[in-house]
Enzyme design. Structure first.
Site: not given
Length: 507
Positions: A322, A333, A347
């Site tokens: 999560s 990224e 998740k």
């Protein structure tokens, strides 16, 4: 019949018929008064029904929502015809639970007043229990991760352990909330979990003493060569400030590189994950995006606030879920920060908790989130840039301390004990689940080293000592942390300082 026009008919009416017209006026007045009284009476009855008649009140309000007629009918039939009295609140809560369960979403849940209170405790204050994040998966309550330094961790609970019973009561098919209500309890009380680890392993009972689970979620230390290691165990209300304080402390101790660690972190508050991600991403770059039903994706961008200005790597594993995955996706990224360890949990949804009037809470999935590059990691997880597996001995099942493992015994417990002692450097002979003479000698050697009674029998304190020693080895060796440290040092241009060689001279 006379062929006369209407006007002529009216003109031919004799004047003596004026008296009936007076009678008609009196009847009209009475009729109006009667209607007025009926309106007042109807209003009064309606108020009475709404105030004192629960069943009738439902009928008054129901026509606007025709889809609920079947529900009302079922409710009334159960109330009227079930063979014993039924608590109305139980029926209503059951109906809501049924709706939520029909979503088949393990992250959506209905919490009654008591359960909602415990949910809030988990993110805003300390609570009493064993300290483990659990989730329902395929009908089984599964451990996502034990909380650092919690009774669950100290008892040997690991990510992916299946809890199949609590105090002897099977919890298969229970919701996460129902299971948590059984597992939690007052500090100092015991709870026995029946745990299954791995496909073929036999279940084992683990008794845990409940304790106060602290709010503290950030742990920081210098690990040599001016490298700091900061572990974030959950994303709670105070986590961001705890992290700022930890970073400042590490800077004061000479931090030149940093290893961030969200292994075993099951997540938490979304806004906290965003604040923490922002520390590592330069201004104007995406942190993540949210896609709600019927709406355009909302992209969250990094701000111009405070930033960490030393090289960083991030540790992840299967217990990172999560909010931890939001942080990992953003750092990887948008800041090209390397991820080290194992694939994350997976998740990729966002839940909203809505308080209801009676203090209960309806928590359900309202959106999915994507990484800065638009990747939805749900049920897939995030792969590390550098994969480093924990050694096999780190996932061994716990030993039952009440069983005597001694010469002649044959069992899976014996095999686990052999693997543990072998990992600790003792010669146990062939690891085959058969307790033979060489295994007995290994147990004796271990007992001598730990200053325990030397019996060659593994039980009680000796069994606890083996598991504690293995846990310390896992923590101290930690190949994932060592690899992350090395990568951070390379980025920072730090070289390991080697002790100077001292030239020996003969006197």
């Amino acid at each position: 019949m006379d062929d006369k026009r209407p006007e002529e008919q009216q003109e031919s009416t004799p004047p003596v018929e004026e008296s009936p017209s007076h009678t008609i006026k009196m009847k009209t007045f009475s009729f109006i008064m009667l209607v007025f009284l009926l309106i007042i009476a109807t209003a009064g009855l309606t108020v009475f029904a709404l105030t004192f008649g629960d069943e009738k009140a439902v009928e008054v309000n129901s026509p606007e929502r025709r889809e609920f007629e079947k529900l009302y009918t079922a409710y009334d039939q159960i109330q009227d015809q079930y063979y014993k009295d039924v608590d109305r609140n139980v029926l209503v809560n059951g109906a809501i639970n049924g709706m939520v369960d029909s979503l088949e979403d393990p992250y959506s849940d209905y919490l009654d007043e008591e359960e909602a209170s415990q949910f809030l405790e988990g993110i805003s204050s300390s609570f009493q229990g064993i300290g483990a994040e659990v989730q329902e998966r395929g009908g089984f309550i599964t451990v996502v991760s034990p909380i650092k330094n919690s009774p669950a961790e100290k008892a040997g609970i690991l990510p992916n352990d299946q809890i199949i019973a609590v105090d002897g009561e099977s919890i298969q098919g229970f919701t996460t909330t129902e299971a948590v209500m059984l597992i939690r309890g007052e500090k100092g009380t015991e709870v026995t979990l029946t745990v299954k680890r791995g496909e073929n392993a036999d279940p084992i009972d683990i008794t845990i003493v409940r304790d106060e689970i602290p709010i503290e979620t950030v742990y920081a230390e210098m690990i040599g060569d001016n490298v700091a290691h900061i572990q974030v165990t959950s994303f709670s209300e105070n986590t961001y400030q705890e992290l700022l304080d930890a970073i400042e402390e590490m800077e004061n101790e000479g931090m030149e590189a940093l290893v961030m660690d969200v292994r075993g972190n099951p997540g938490g508050l979304l806004n906290v994950a965003l604040d923490i991600s922002d520390l590592f991403i330069e201004e104007g770059k995406p942190l993540f995006e949210v896609q709600a039903k019927g709406e355009e994706p909302e992209v969250y961008m990094s701000s111009s606030g405070a930033k960490v200005d030393v090289p960083v790597t991030l540790l992840i594993d299967g217990g990172s879920a999560s909010a931890s995955e939001i942080l990992a996706g953003a750092m990887n990224e948008s800041a090209d920060i390397q991820l080290v360890g194992e694939k994350t949990f997976g998740k990729g949804t966002v839940q909203t908790a809505n308080d209801l009037q009676d203090g209960s809470n309806l928590k359900f999935t309202t959106a999915k989130w994507l990484t800065p590059d638009g990747n939805w990691i749900h049920e897939k997880g995030i792969e590390p840039d550098v994969e480093v597996e924990f050694p096999a001995y780190a996932s061994l099942p716990v030993l039952d301390t009440s069983i005597e493992l001694k010469d002649g015994a044959i069992s899976e417990q014996v095999k686990t004990a052999e693997q543990m002692l072998e990992a600790l450097g003792y010669d146990v002979g062939e690891v085959d689940g058969v307790f033979e003479e060489q295994m007995a000698e290994a147990v004796k050697a271990f007992q001598e080293d730990k200053e325990l009674e030397t019996t060659g029998v593994l039980t009680g304190d000796s069994t606890f000592a083996v598991m504690d020693a293995l846990r310390d080895k896992i923590k101290n060796d930690d190949p994932q942390l060592q690899e992350a440290k090395k990568l951070s040092m390379e980025k920072a241009g730090i070289t390991t300082s080697e002790p100077e060689e001292v030239e020996e001279t003969e006197e």
